[in-house]
Design a protein around this motif. Structure first.
Motif, short mmCIF file in Angstrom:
data_model
loop_
_atom_site.label_atom_id
_atom_site.label_comp_id
_atom_site.label_asym_id
_atom_site.label_seq_id
_atom_site.Cartn_x
_atom_site.Cartn_y
_atom_site.Cartn_z
N HIS A 1 50.42 77.24 -17.07
CA HIS A 1 50.63 75.92 -16.48
C HIS A 1 51.30 75.04 -17.52
CE1 HIS A 1 48.18 76.80 -12.93
NE2 HIS A 1 47.30 77.35 -13.76
N VAL B 1 47.28 70.08 -13.81
CA VAL B 1 46.32 71.06 -14.33
C VAL B 1 46.12 70.77 -15.81
CG1 VAL B 1 45.75 73.49 -14.66
CG2 VAL B 1 47.12 72.80 -12.68
N VAL C 1 41.91 71.23 -12.12
CA VAL C 1 42.97 70.79 -11.20
C VAL C 1 42.70 69.34 -10.81
CG1 VAL C 1 44.09 71.17 -8.98
CG2 VAL C 1 43.25 73.13 -10.31
#
Length: 386
Positions: free
Chosen positions: A92, A236, A258
């Protein structure tokens, strides 16, 4: 979602005439309603989801515990992974293997976004509240319902006569009232600048260039660009949780979190950036316009004649133009601003009748005062000769 925003959409802001200009209304109506709607929207978790949901590295931590802990202690990202390709080099944006010496950027302001938005909405309403408290409904009271188009002709004439008598009797007594309004206009402009500065500090110095970064992002190559909204509102993030193990040793648990709410926050602050910049420019121009009306009588006369482009006496009827020029010459700034405020609330033809009647009334009063002075002067001469 419309039900959530119903308290804002059904909000009834007073439309009572108070001498406020269009720019003034943008602050306490459009801006207040928009920011208050955003405040309600970011608290509507039933449509957006939970503010945070974390995935711990082990199942030994209850989900609610890790979610609550990470939400109240703030999460973070690692700047050294900001420019790496997601899904290829890192899982991420801003996340990857962590070393003890790595720089961390903590993101905890998303907790305070609803409160911040609420305070900002109130701050845009405060200048209007101050103006409403100190102006004593002058314009509304003086109008006496002349802004109502359904008045019959006889009643309208009576109200016009009363209005003209009041204006003539209280000439040169409205400067303080006009100064109060100008101060409130200045408060609006200062408030916009303060809100931009406070928001920039609130977002860690990222708000100043937030709008231009997002705008330039849209024109970049999709394969090479990095969404600047991720830097301010990451979706994230990472969190650490410590607990005791079976033998009493301290164990560290990493969690990926999240932040679903940030998908709304990032859009709100993009719109807010452009709106605050536009509002600050418009407010600055409004102050320049105010200065111009204060120093230029000819400009005041032009505004009063045209009245927003709707009051334009024809060349065949020069009486209206002469009446306006005469009134501007006799009136001080406060008197002019009161007339201008009345004209914005009245029918154009009715307002034109009031201007003519006021000019005749002032001429009559001036003529009467002149005759009285002449008589007193002649009496003085007679007494002297005797």
């Amino acid at each position: 979602m419309l039900d959530v925003l119903k308290p804002v959409t059904s909000l009834k802001l007073s439309t009572k005439p108070r001498g406020e200009g269009a720019v003034f209304k943008l602050h306490y109506r459009a801006t207040f309603v928009f920011i208050m709607g955003c405040c309600i929207l970011v608290t509507a978790t039933q449509y957006i989801g939970d503010p945070i949901e974390c995935l711990p590295d082990k199942d030994s931590i209850p989900q609610k515990v890790i979610d609550t802990y990470c939400y109240i202690t703030s999460t973070y990202t690692l700047p050294k992974y900001y420019n790496m390709k997601v899904g290829v080099e890192v899982p991420h944006w801003g996340l990857g293997p962590e070393m003890a010496e790595d720089e961390k950027v903590y993101h905890n302001y998303y907790i305070w976004v609803p409160y911040m938005l609420f305070i900002q909405a109130i701050s845009f309403y405060v200048p209007h509240w101050i103006w409403k408290a100190i102006q004593t409904d002058k314009v509304y009271t003086i109008l006496m319902g002349l802004d109502n188009r359904s008045l019959d002709e006889a009643e309208k004439k009576d109200k016009e006569n009363l209005l003209v008598k009041y204006l003539a009797l209280h000439l040169h007594t409205h400067n303080v009232w006009a100064v109060k309004y100008i101060v409130c206009e200045i408060l609006n402009f200062v408030n916009v600048l303060v809100q931009i500065s406070i928001t920039n500090a609130f977002l860690g110095g990222e708000f100043t260039n937030y709008g231009p970064k997002v705008a330039s992002f849209l024109w970049q190559d999709p394969e090479d660009r990095t969404d600047p909204m991720y830097e301010v509102f990451p979706r994230v993030t990472k969190c650490k949780f410590w607990k005791y193990g079976p033998s009493g040793t301290v164990q560290k648990h990493d969690a990926l979190c999240v932040l679903a709410l940030n998908i709304i926050n990032e859009k709100i602050y993009v719109i807010l950036w452009f709106w605050l910049i536009i509002l600050s420019v418009i407010s600055a121009l409004a102050l320049l316009y105010r200065v111009l009306t204060m120093v230029s009588p000819s400009f005041r006369a032009r505004i009063l004649r045209q009245h927003g482009g709707t009051l334009r006496p024809s060349p065949l009827d020069p009486s209206a133009r002469d009446a306006v020029d005469s009134l501007v010459h006799r009136c001080q700034y406060g008197d002019w601003y009161l007339l201008h405020s009345l004209g914005r609330s009245m029918n154009n033809l009715t307002f034109l009748d009031v201007l003519r009647a006021l000019d005749r009334e002032l001429n009559r009063s001036h003529s009467s005062d002149y005759d009285l002075n002449e008589k007193n002067l002649l009496k003085g001469k007679d007494v002297t000769s005797v």
